[in-house]
Structures are given as structure tokens and as C-alpha cells.
Motif scaffolding. Structure first.
Motif: not given
Length: 102
Positions: A5-9, A20, A58-59, A62-65
Motif C-alpha cells: 500500500e502506497n502511503k503517498i496519495t 492525486s 514510502n521510506k 510519511h503518510a501525511r507528507s
């Protein structure tokens, strides 16, 4: 494409817009660079390298970036160099510069 799952949207474009995240755009750019360098014409190779770039993304973030498009492009270059595709990395850098000017 990547099975994790890709954290970056989202990604920040050069003009500041937030759009997106679309991994297929990375795959297309890598495929064009592979073809330009004549190191490979394999769609599968471009997809694998795109997956590697997303893993690195992803490394690093972080997800909110919301990474900037330039940061994503740096990561693609890193993935190409890790794969020992120097000619393709050079072609990608030239492709990147053309799009920056546009």
C-alpha cells in the motif's frame, strides 16, 4: 505495479497545485527513458523500476507528507542508478529538464 500500500496519495506540482499521486505517470516516464537510452523496451522493466521508486518514496516520506514532483523525480533517478542504468538515468534527467522548462 507495487503490491504494497502506497502511503503517498498526493504530490505537489511545480506550480504549487496539489494533485492525486499517479504511479502510472512514473512508469511512463521511466519507459520513455529506457527506450531513449536503448537499455530496454520492456514495459515490465519500467513497472518494476516504478515500483522500486514508490518503495523509496514510502521510506522517505510519511503518510501525511506531500512530496514535490522534483523530490519524486530525484527518487526515480536514485532507483535508476541503483539498478545500474546510468544511460537511462541520463535520459530521464534530460526528460525531466524538458518538462521543467514546460
Amino acid at each position: 505495479m507495487v503490491s504494497l500500500e502506497n502511503k503517498i496519495t498526493q504530490i505537489r506540482k511545480r506550480d504549487g497545485r496539489i494533485v492525486s499521486f499517479d504511479q502510472s505517470k512514473i512508469t511512463v516516464a521511466i519507459r520513455k527513458a529506457l527506450e531513449a537510452s536503448e537499455e530496454s523496451k520492456s514495459k515490465t522493466k519500467a513497472e518494476k523500476l516504478s515500483d522500486e521508486a514508490v518503495i523509496l518514496l514510502n521510506k522517505k516520506f510519511h503518510a501525511r507528507s506531500i512530496p514535490a514532483v522534483e523530490e519524486m523525480q530525484d527518487i526515480v533517478e536514485e532507483a535508476l542508478m541503483r539498478a545500474h542504468l546510468a544511460k537511462t538515468a541520463k535520459a530521464y534527467i534530460l526528460y525531466r529538464e524538458q518538462h521543467r522548462k514546460i
